[in-house]
Design an enzyme around this catalytic site. Structure first.
Site, mmCIF file in Angstrom:
data_model
loop_
_atom_site.group_PDB
_atom_site.id
_atom_site.type_symbol
_atom_site.label_atom_id
_atom_site.label_comp_id
_atom_site.label_asym_id
_atom_site.label_seq_id
_atom_site.Cartn_x
_atom_site.Cartn_y
_atom_site.Cartn_z
ATOM 1 N N HIS A 140 32.745 41.114 35.129
ATOM 2 C CA HIS A 140 33.718 40.557 36.059
ATOM 3 C C HIS A 140 33.046 39.939 37.289
ATOM 4 C CE1 HIS A 140 37.873 40.141 37.359
ATOM 5 N NE2 HIS A 140 37.558 40.616 38.545
ATOM 6 N N SER B 82 39.884 36.481 39.167
ATOM 7 C CA SER B 82 40.423 37.829 39.288
ATOM 8 C C SER B 82 41.893 37.768 39.731
ATOM 9 C CB SER B 82 39.552 38.646 40.249
ATOM 10 O OG SER B 82 39.854 40.030 40.167
ATOM 11 N N GLU C 110 33.718 41.819 30.193
ATOM 12 C CA GLU C 110 34.728 42.235 31.168
ATOM 13 C C GLU C 110 35.635 43.329 30.613
ATOM 14 O OE1 GLU C 110 36.405 39.520 34.150
ATOM 15 O OE2 GLU C 110 35.916 37.961 32.688
#
Length: 269
Positions: free
Chosen positions: A245, A134, A194
């Site tokens: 994610h 991330s 994602e």
């Protein structure tokens, strides 16, 4: 496991460093090592997933300690690049958080953490891998652009490529185009499910189920196209089916260790 607490005088952040090494003695040149950003979360994710008991690499988990709220604020600063001109800025989705401290954090890794590790454990400086997920993945790319000789391998999982209107995608040509990378490897990992959302999880009442984001994969593919022409840089894009994610953290942490272990002789039992 060995634990160190180190501080950065510029960011004023304090870091918990967790070091694990293989059971076998270190080779003459030292252990290959994976430097894991969001170290507390990464280690927790690894602990909750099946692990290979014979990983021949050391793990250096760089975290902030047990307070998750404080960790989120600190990482938003440490893992994001400064805007052109180096002006102070704030996180685009959480304006109460500072951003733009990536170069300061890079200095911490190189000038404070690595010397402390040299005094603690024998690591091979030619076989370092940097892993982040991330915002951590965003930082991995920033480190690759600006200090490509600090690590041998870079693993950017679910990097926040949306950040500042895809700043790192657009900057790839100018930052990397004229540099020569000496057999540097980049592994870019993206979950098939994602997507980018303009507000963090739990902050958007109009989309509480996170069903209307912008897919991340096309951004990753654009970045890979730009990086493929860089001399001496080997770039691999891995797409993990059905993962979102949050799912990517445990899967990518384990995969990063396997990637760093490639070509390293297995531990003898």
């Amino acid at each position: 496991m060995t634990t160190l607490w180190l501080s950065s005088p510029l960011s004023q952040h304090k870091y918990r460093i967790q070091i694990t090494v293989p059971a076998r003695p270190a080779p003459p040149q030292g252990y290959p090592a994976v430097f894991m950003l969001d170290g507390d979360w990464s280690m927790n994710a690894l602990a909750a997933t099946p692990q290979h008991p014979d990983w021949p690499v050391a793990l250096v988990a760089v975290g902030y300690g047990p307070d998750p709220a404080a960790s989120r604020v600190a990482r938003a600063y440490d893992y994001t690049p400064a805007l052109p001109g180096g002006k102070p800025d704030h996180d685009p989705r959480m304006p109460q958080w500072r951003s733009g401290g990536a170069d300061i954090f890079l200095d911490f890794l190189e000038t404070i953490l690595m010397p402390a590790l040299d005094a603690t454990v024998r690591l091979d400086p030619a076989q370092r891998t940097l892993y982040g997920h991330s915002y951590g993945g965003l930082f991995v790319l920033h480190a690759l652009y600006h200090r490509h000789d600090l690590f041998k391998r870079y693993v950017a999982a679910s990097p926040s490529l949306w950040w500042r209107d895809q700043y790192l995608i657009k900057a790839a040509d100018t930052l990397l185009g004229s540099e020569h990378h000496d057999e540097t490897q980049l592994l870019l990992m993206v979950g098939e499910g994602e997507a980018w959302h303009p507000l963090p999880a739990g902050e958007d009442p109009a989309d509480p189920m996170r069903a209307h984001g912008i897919p991340t994969l096309p951004m990753a593919q654009t970045l890979v196209e730009r990086l493929n022409g860089v001399s001496g840089l080997s770039t691999t894009l891995e797409i993990l089916p059905r993962l979102n994610h949050a799912d990517m953290l445990p899967m990518s942490a384990s995969r990063a260790i396997s990637f760093a272990s490639d070509g390293v002789p297995p531990c003898q039992t």
